[in-house]
Design a protein around this motif. Sequence first.
Motif: not given
Lengths: 486, 99
Positions: A119-124
Amino acid sequence: MSESYEVVIGLEVHVELKTASKLFCGCTNLFGQEPNTHTCPVCLGMPGALPVLNQQAVALATRAALALSCDVHPFSKFDRKQYFYPDLPKAYQISQYDQPLATEGHVTIRGEFGMRSIGIERIHLEEDAGKLNHIGQRLGDATGSLVDLNRAGVPLIEIVSRPDMHSPEEARLYLTELRTVLSYLDISDLRMEEGSMRCDANISLRPSSYTGSLVDLPRVEIKNVNSFRNVQRGIEHEIVRQKALLEQGIRVVKETRGFDDAAGTTYSQRSKEAANDYRYFPEPDLPPLILDTEWLEAQKREMPDLPEALRHSLTTEGLVSRDVEVLVQDRALYGFWREVVAIFPDVKLVTNWLLSDYSRHMNAQGLSFDTPGVSAEHLAQLLGLIQDGTLSGKMAKEVLEAMFTTKESPEAVVQRLGLSQITDQEAIRVIVAEVITANPGVVADFQGGKDKALAFLVGQVMKATKGQAKPNLVNSLLREAIASHV
Amino acid sequence: MLLSKEDVLHVANLARLSVEPSELQEIQDTLSRVLEYIDLLNELDTEQVVPTSQVVEQHTVWRSDQVEKSLPIALAIQNGPQVVTGMFVVPKILDGGGQ
Ligand SMILES: [Zn+2]
């Protein structure tokens, strides 16, 4: 009974975006320039300077998010992350905190265990800090540092995985696949050694008796490791170190550690900052970012074929999975393969030659497929000469080697070395007739049933053609001629 | 009192301010009063109000990816107390490494 431990790994990957200018100012975004020659009031953090967002950086970040199957949020905002460090001129970094550009993606890894989704939680989006050149061997021993702010303000995306990996190998596979996917987007140089891709690893061990939440486990962060191999080694060492502590009943301290390449171990980096307390608040100088449907659709149209789709199409074209992986994992190699196949559509022959002899010469010359040592046209021509029987496989290897050295066309090499297999049947027939006339005894032996006698005659013909005739052809022409020779 | 003495020392440390023991009481009092004053806002009912992070009614202010001229290096580094080979010199950062 002794306790067993589950390894829990999460990775934070920073990727520098390949824009022309920095994230919030017009300074050039270029690696390897003279120190402090690409700075301005905005990226030096001078009072009163106003950051303005680079649209292209948002576009590239959005494409990364789409490629990693994330939800791209129509509304996101920027925040100030505050800390004191000499590479951070404003004493805060403009980043995204509670409303990032994208969340909820994944990367699929493959191994002996089959396929798994990480899983990838977030990209910012955020700005990079400057570069510190430490005076001394490593950070811990440094007596001081020199600050270069060319990199300050370069656009970054931070890709935060979920703690879904459970071995150093899974971490390596995740990084490899992540880099492969991003490489097709052409949004970054992705060079660990130049810092355009950086990785921090969070590792904790969960005792089998532990029932609390993952977040509460003491976590060690290994920072700024400079290669995938070292990420793997660092994690391996952390597992051993933490396990030894836990088995002695010693608590693992939540801390940041560096990786010592030579020793293969991690070491504590005790920071003067007592604890991370970043006091995020909304960046007042930047209004929120609202991405409308039309703009998002435009980004989707810019998306290239991604590794998953390529794996599928290459498999359909008849390649075995091992070859598919080698091709897909190197975007430049895959592009070159496509070029050759476009000219010479025998997929199997192209793949065999490209992944064996051709790649071996490339490695030997230290070349990457961005700059192929022999052009796609020349390789296709060489394969054509194998297919039409002009060259044997063995000769073709020799020709390819010469092509890598002299950059000649295969025809030119064949002519220069006089290598071509003579297939002109008439030319061989003449020699066959001469050999038969010159060796009446041997011919009689063969006619009398001594099969081995033919081998001698074949040898004589090959000698006369300097080995350029195809042995099979010589053999059949000899039999034919002797049969009609009364 | 909204803030403890430890809170005050923590905030001071984050802001790199040194606080004399004799000043601690006064700072604790005054800083707490500031926070109490801000607490007045809690009297408003904001149940139905969407949070905002911006007071200017703008969004998506962005520019095209054009390179502009940077500062000449002499100007860029002129405020550095110490400069070596075009770079700012800063003191040692970490307390020390090793196991
Ligand atoms: Zn700038």
